[in-house]
Write an enzyme that holds these catalytic residues in place. Structure first.
Site, short mmCIF file in Angstrom:
data_model
loop_
_atom_site.label_atom_id
_atom_site.label_comp_id
_atom_site.label_asym_id
_atom_site.label_seq_id
_atom_site.Cartn_x
_atom_site.Cartn_y
_atom_site.Cartn_z
N LYS A 228 0.84 -1.22 0.00
CA LYS A 228 0.00 0.00 0.00
C LYS A 228 0.87 1.26 0.00
O LYS A 228 0.64 2.18 -0.77
CB LYS A 228 -0.93 0.02 1.24
CG LYS A 228 -1.87 -1.17 1.33
CD LYS A 228 -2.79 -1.07 2.53
CE LYS A 228 -2.08 -1.16 3.86
NZ LYS A 228 -1.38 -2.43 4.12
N ARG B 14 -9.14 0.98 8.95
CA ARG B 14 -8.77 -0.41 9.24
C ARG B 14 -9.86 -1.12 10.02
O ARG B 14 -9.69 -2.30 10.34
CB ARG B 14 -7.47 -0.44 10.04
CG ARG B 14 -6.20 -0.62 9.19
CD ARG B 14 -5.01 -0.52 10.09
NE ARG B 14 -3.86 -1.24 9.66
CZ ARG B 14 -2.76 -0.65 9.14
NH1 ARG B 14 -2.73 0.64 8.94
NH2 ARG B 14 -1.72 -1.38 8.85
N ARG C 150 11.37 -5.70 4.74
CA ARG C 150 11.16 -4.24 4.64
C ARG C 150 12.18 -3.48 5.48
O ARG C 150 12.45 -3.85 6.63
CB ARG C 150 9.74 -3.91 5.11
CG ARG C 150 9.50 -2.41 5.23
CD ARG C 150 8.04 -2.05 5.20
NE ARG C 150 7.25 -2.71 6.22
CZ ARG C 150 5.92 -2.73 6.22
NH1 ARG C 150 5.24 -2.11 5.26
NH2 ARG C 150 5.27 -3.35 7.18
N ARG D 25 11.49 -2.06 11.16
CA ARG D 25 10.47 -1.68 12.15
C ARG D 25 10.33 -2.77 13.20
O ARG D 25 10.38 -3.95 12.89
CB ARG D 25 9.12 -1.47 11.44
CG ARG D 25 9.02 -0.16 10.74
CD ARG D 25 7.84 -0.08 9.78
NE ARG D 25 6.60 -0.62 10.28
CZ ARG D 25 5.46 -0.62 9.57
NH1 ARG D 25 5.42 -0.11 8.35
NH2 ARG D 25 4.36 -1.14 10.08
N ARG E 220 -0.41 -9.28 13.58
CA ARG E 220 -0.95 -8.27 12.67
C ARG E 220 -1.83 -8.90 11.60
O ARG E 220 -2.84 -8.33 11.19
CB ARG E 220 0.20 -7.48 12.03
CG ARG E 220 0.83 -6.53 13.03
CD ARG E 220 2.13 -5.95 12.56
NE ARG E 220 2.01 -5.10 11.42
CZ ARG E 220 3.01 -4.79 10.60
NH1 ARG E 220 4.21 -5.28 10.82
NH2 ARG E 220 2.81 -4.00 9.59
P1 ADP Z 1 2.23 -1.88 3.19
O1 ADP Z 1 2.26 -0.37 3.15
O2 ADP Z 1 1.01 -2.46 2.54
O3 ADP Z 1 2.47 -2.44 4.55
P2 ADP Z 1 4.78 -1.67 1.77
O4 ADP Z 1 4.47 -0.77 0.60
O5 ADP Z 1 5.54 -1.09 2.91
O6 ADP Z 1 3.44 -2.40 2.29
O7 ADP Z 1 5.56 -2.95 1.18
C1 ADP Z 1 6.09 -3.94 2.05
C2 ADP Z 1 7.50 -4.31 1.59
O8 ADP Z 1 7.42 -5.02 0.34
C3 ADP Z 1 8.41 -3.13 1.33
O9 ADP Z 1 9.72 -3.48 1.75
C4 ADP Z 1 8.35 -2.91 -0.19
O10 ADP Z 1 9.57 -2.37 -0.71
C5 ADP Z 1 8.09 -4.32 -0.71
N1 ADP Z 1 7.16 -4.37 -1.84
C6 ADP Z 1 6.05 -3.63 -2.04
N2 ADP Z 1 5.42 -4.01 -3.16
C7 ADP Z 1 6.13 -5.04 -3.69
C8 ADP Z 1 5.98 -5.88 -4.85
N3 ADP Z 1 4.96 -5.75 -5.69
N4 ADP Z 1 6.92 -6.84 -5.05
C9 ADP Z 1 7.96 -7.00 -4.19
N5 ADP Z 1 8.15 -6.25 -3.08
C10 ADP Z 1 7.26 -5.27 -2.84
P1 AMP Z 2 1.36 0.57 8.83
O1 AMP Z 2 2.50 1.54 8.67
O2 AMP Z 2 0.19 0.93 7.96
O3 AMP Z 2 1.81 -0.86 8.65
O4 AMP Z 2 0.84 0.72 10.32
C1 AMP Z 2 1.67 0.40 11.41
C2 AMP Z 2 0.83 0.22 12.66
O5 AMP Z 2 0.22 1.48 13.02
C3 AMP Z 2 -0.34 -0.76 12.56
O6 AMP Z 2 0.04 -2.11 12.74
C4 AMP Z 2 -1.25 -0.25 13.69
O7 AMP Z 2 -0.76 -0.64 14.95
C5 AMP Z 2 -1.07 1.27 13.57
N1 AMP Z 2 -2.09 1.82 12.65
C6 AMP Z 2 -1.87 2.36 11.41
N2 AMP Z 2 -3.03 2.75 10.86
C7 AMP Z 2 -4.00 2.44 11.76
C8 AMP Z 2 -5.41 2.55 11.76
N3 AMP Z 2 -6.08 3.06 10.71
N4 AMP Z 2 -6.08 2.12 12.85
C9 AMP Z 2 -5.45 1.62 13.91
N5 AMP Z 2 -4.12 1.45 13.98
C10 AMP Z 2 -3.40 1.85 12.90
#
Ligand code: ADP
Ligand code: AMP
Length: 216
Positions: A13, A88, A127, A160, A171
């Site tokens: 995302k 969420r 990541r 993280r 999660r």
């Molecule tokens: P989210 O925001 O949904 O938690 P991220 O955008 O942070 O996900 O992506 C999670 C990890 O996977 C990051 O390290 C990113 O660089 C990698 N990633 C994202 N999209 C892809 C993809 N289509 N293929 C491979 N790796 C990806």
């Molecule tokens: P993310 O960066 O989107 O993976 O979010 C990291 C963490 O922040 C999540 O696992 C939750 O603990 C918290 N968080 C982010 N967005 C929300 C939301 N909309 N509602 C509740 N917790 C959130």
């Protein structure tokens, strides 16, 4: 354009929201990033949020909705926004509906990025984030040019705390129980588009652009 990106943790995302923001000049709002920022600043809200985030739980709805409420009132959201990681829960989705209704605006589309659990774990464990500018990398799929250093600002990359394997399981469970019901919520509103998140970053973005161009 007002867009929500839905999907499990690690679906891509944040990566795709940045791509959309850069190409279409739309404000990108990530609640996760806002929480990490206020946590780093040491505000009381940030420290409260940390208690939940580190355990893989959702931050309570009232705190999260308050943060989004303020953020959506800022000037850079007038032309539109991409929400990444919000809503969420159904409670958050309903609060967002009320907020948008009061502003006499509505959502254009919800993009749901779908992928298998095994891929999710690989994505999250690899990541890495820049401690300085927040840029997102992946040890295998999107590595920095110099190991451990951000390509953009030279900042140190870190993993993280909530991206460690034990927390990821929690999660995913939280996602299934609390967030997945949003798929039907937005399907019922007729604005949901589901895409295959198992492709490369470029492949996923190509599919997103096709959807966006159909709405623009
Ligand atoms: P989210 O925001 O949904 O938690 P991220 O955008 O942070 O996900 O992506 C999670 C990890 O996977 C990051 O390290 C990113 O660089 C990698 N990633 C994202 N999209 C892809 C993809 N289509 N293929 C491979 N790796 C990806
Ligand atoms: P993310 O960066 O989107 O993976 O979010 C990291 C963490 O922040 C999540 O696992 C939750 O603990 C918290 N968080 C982010 N967005 C929300 C939301 N909309 N509602 C509740 N917790 C959130």
């Amino acid at each position: 354009m007002r867009i929500i990106l839905l999907g499990p943790p690690g679906a891509g995302k944040g990566t795709q929201a940045s791509n959309i923001a850069n190409e279409f000049h739309i404000t990108h709002i990530s609640t996760g990033e806002i929480f990490r920022k206020i946590q780093k600043e040491g505000t009381s809200l940030g420290l409260k949020a940390k208690e939940y985030i580190d355990k893989g739980l959702l931050v309570p709805d009232d705190l999260t909705v308050e943060i989004i409420d303020d953020r959506l009132d800022r000037k850079d959201c007038i032309e539109g926004f991409i929400l990444d990681g919000f809503p969420r829960t159904i409670i958050q989705a309903k609060a967002l509906d009320d907020k948008l209704k009061a502003k006499k605006i509505s959502l254009d589309l919800v993009i749901n990025i779908q992928l298998k659990n095994q891929l999710i774990i690989n994505r999250i464990t690899g990541r890495r984030i820049c401690e300085n500018c927040g840029e997102n990398y992946h040890t295998n799929f999107y590595p920095p040019k110099i190991e451990g250093k951000c390509d953009l600002c030279g900042g140190q990359l870190f993993q993280r705390k909530d991206d460690q394997e034990e927390t990821i399981k929690k999660r995913l469970e939280v996602y299934t129980n609390q967030t997945q019901p949003l798929i039907d919520y937005y399907k019922d509103k007729g604005i949901l588009h589901t895409i295959n998140g198992e492709q490369s970053i470029e492949g996923v973005f190509k599919d997103i652009k096709i959807i966006l161009q159909g709405v623009l």
